[in-house]
Design a protein around this motif. Sequence first.
Motif, PDB file in Angstrom:
ATOM      1  N   GLY A   1      -4.740  56.564  -7.818  1.00 45.77           N
ATOM      2  CA  GLY A   1      -3.670  55.623  -8.158  1.00 45.77           C
ATOM      3  C   GLY A   1      -4.020  54.779  -9.364  1.00 45.77           C
ATOM      4  N   ILE A   2      -5.275  54.300  -9.416  1.00 43.81           N
ATOM      5  CA  ILE A   2      -5.697  53.471 -10.553  1.00 43.81           C
ATOM      6  C   ILE A   2      -5.707  54.289 -11.839  1.00 43.81           C
ATOM      7  N   LEU A   3      -6.178  55.541 -11.743  1.00 47.35           N
ATOM      8  CA  LEU A   3      -6.205  56.382 -12.935  1.00 47.35           C
ATOM      9  C   LEU A   3      -4.793  56.661 -13.453  1.00 47.35           C
ATOM     10  N   ILE A   4      -3.858  56.899 -12.523  1.00 53.32           N
ATOM     11  CA  ILE A   4      -2.468  57.122 -12.942  1.00 53.32           C
ATOM     12  C   ILE A   4      -1.911  55.871 -13.601  1.00 53.32           C
ATOM     13  N   TRP A   5      -2.164  54.719 -12.976  1.00 50.62           N
ATOM     14  CA  TRP A   5      -1.686  53.456 -13.556  1.00 50.62           C
ATOM     15  C   TRP A   5      -2.304  53.207 -14.930  1.00 50.62           C
ATOM     16  N   THR A   6      -3.629  53.505 -15.033  1.00 44.57           N
ATOM     17  CA  THR A   6      -4.320  53.323 -16.309  1.00 44.57           C
ATOM     18  C   THR A   6      -3.749  54.243 -17.379  1.00 44.57           C
ATOM     19  N   ASN A   7      -3.481  55.493 -16.980  1.00 39.31           N
ATOM     20  CA  ASN A   7      -2.913  56.443 -17.938  1.00 39.31           C
ATOM     21  C   ASN A   7      -1.532  56.009 -18.407  1.00 39.31           C
ATOM     22  N   GLN A   8      -0.711  55.504 -17.467  1.00 42.28           N
ATOM     23  CA  GLN A   8       0.617  55.026 -17.852  1.00 42.28           C
ATOM     24  C   GLN A   8       0.511  53.834 -18.806  1.00 42.28           C
ATOM     25  N   LYS A   9      -0.432  52.960 -18.514  1.00 42.28           N
ATOM     26  CA  LYS A   9      -0.608  51.805 -19.393  1.00 42.28           C
ATOM     27  C   LYS A   9      -1.086  52.238 -20.774  1.00 42.28           C
ATOM     28  N   LEU A  10      -1.978  53.271 -20.802  1.00 41.85           N
ATOM     29  CA  LEU A  10      -2.471  53.781 -22.079  1.00 41.85           C
ATOM     30  C   LEU A  10      -1.335  54.388 -22.889  1.00 41.85           C
ATOM     31  N   VAL A  11      -0.456  55.142 -22.212  1.00 45.75           N
ATOM     32  CA  VAL A  11       0.686  55.731 -22.906  1.00 45.75           C
ATOM     33  C   VAL A  11       1.570  54.645 -23.497  1.00 45.75           C
ATOM     34  N   ALA A  12       1.813  53.590 -22.670  1.00 40.85           N
ATOM     35  CA  ALA A  12       2.656  52.492 -23.142  1.00 40.85           C
ATOM     36  C   ALA A  12       2.012  51.770 -24.324  1.00 40.85           C
TER      37      ALA A  12
END
Length: 604
Positions: free
Chosen positions: A378-389
């Motif tokens: 979950g944290i990795l997905i959230w981190t990836n989404q934040k990185l994309v943003a």
Amino acid sequence: MKPFIFLVFLMNLWGAFITVALGQSSENLSPQESATVKKYFQKVDDFMNDDNYDSAQYWLNRVDLLLTIKKPTYFTYLFHSRQCEIYYFNNLVEIGIKEANKGLAVAKLVNDRSLLADSYNFLGLFYINSEQLKNAETSLLKALNYTLEDNDQGKADYYNLTQKYHIYGNLAEVYINQLQYGKAITAIDSSMKLALQKGKVRPYALGQFTKAELLLKQGNAQAAMQYYEQAQRTCNQAKDFTNLRDVYLVTFSGIAKCQLQLNRLQKELISTGLDFYQNQKDINRYYSLLFINDAIQIFKQTKDYKLLAECLEIKSDIENQNVKGSLKKLETTVNVSLRNEKKVLEMELQKVKAYQENERNREQNLTIILGLVALIVGILIWTNQKLVAKNRELVQKNQAISAALLQGQTTERKRIAADLHDSLGSTMSALNWSLEAIDIKKLNPHEQEVYKHVKKTISQAHDQVRLLSHNLLPDEFEKQGLTEALRYLIRKINQNITTHFNLDIDPQIGRFDKRVEFELYSICLELVNNILKHSKATHATIQLRVENQQLSLVVTDNGLGLFENTSDGKGLKNIKDRIESLGGAWTMKNNPNGGVCSHLTLRI
């Protein structure tokens, strides 16, 4: 592009707000986190006081890392407000408006009048800079409604963040831009009255100066001169004169403008102001440019060409500093922001890995391990989404920098062209007039020959200056694009130069991206200049083609060609740098039948 009067000087009041914010936000942060946030905000404050916005952005990112998972508090608003300042001083208007709206949302959730006033004031400043004057007026009027009065209870330690005299000053700027001078003077009077009550000398002196400017625009030179003189006295009598040197400087040119309208100009007054400017260090460039522009107009009317030339040189230096400083700030802010985002993400990943390792060592049963795996995913997905943003935001910032670079180059070419035409052209005309005054009949034959030669040389130089000023950035380029600008350039050259140019452009070619057109025109201009200066060619050709989404630019001549010991000069290096920035390829070689062939290819 900062407003003409009364910026909100948050930096001088930041310490008091941090103290209150710590007290209000402690319920969401541990004592250690609160102390860390306070230390980081202090570093932000120190770097911004030194105009070091890239380092300030780094520490602000560190604050954001600590506040990301917390609910909105005064600390959160403090973060958005500080970010607004960085965007404001780097003239990043669009993302500044977005950031100000984020701060406004936090202020509404916290339900604090002074924060609402502060956020609406920031929106007003950004709208002024983007020329959305109606929105600016609406936002500043809302800020006035939320500003606390002296008798309001509570939060007395930080309500000074945005005071009414600041907002009235910004509102006056809106009315000035709308040419509503009556409303502007009313707003300035209100600002001056409140500033005087608070004992704030700088906004009071600025109010006197700005009111004088408006009165002069309305044709009331006598009343305007009284306010210029009052502003000058206010500066002279101030304890902190250093902080008022810029206002004091522009009062000299203001009084001189009034005297000029009243036909009683005292030349020594503007000269005194010029001496004051040259004896000072680090005077605000905005006000320095105001004074120098006024001095230029005055010296033009008085035909004092020596001082005029001196002022034009000073103006060029100031504008070069402004352009270089603005572009450097934009470039470093975005580049450092990119590095900071990477560091922040690395820190988050390190925290995740450390947490995972600790849990595995402490807990051995399968349920906890599976829970940890789910948490990590979950944290990795959230981190990836934040990185994309964040990457998307950085792309927008890079686009803003590219637009700013192009605008800066365009502005600089216009300025140089205008200065060549207005200053050097005027000087050439003045020399020609002086020669006309000589009675040639009184000269002996040798002196008459010298006279004719000098007159012809000045005329040729005048023509060359006019040609250069027109070709730097012709009107056709901005209105109709690259192809029309090249046609205009070749027509002008073929009227005056012995080298004849042919232009061969594919009729199917339309408009390209503004930056691509600007760089291609600059490359053509440099190659044409090299041919005229060095090749001794009698014939040259510029060919522009597009096939299979590939642009081809070929420039050839029948001149002397390249010598074996030819090294790249500054002009050729500039061409190479421009082509590399576009991602293109370039070859330059001798033709078998003589002359040089330059071939540029670019994917479009």
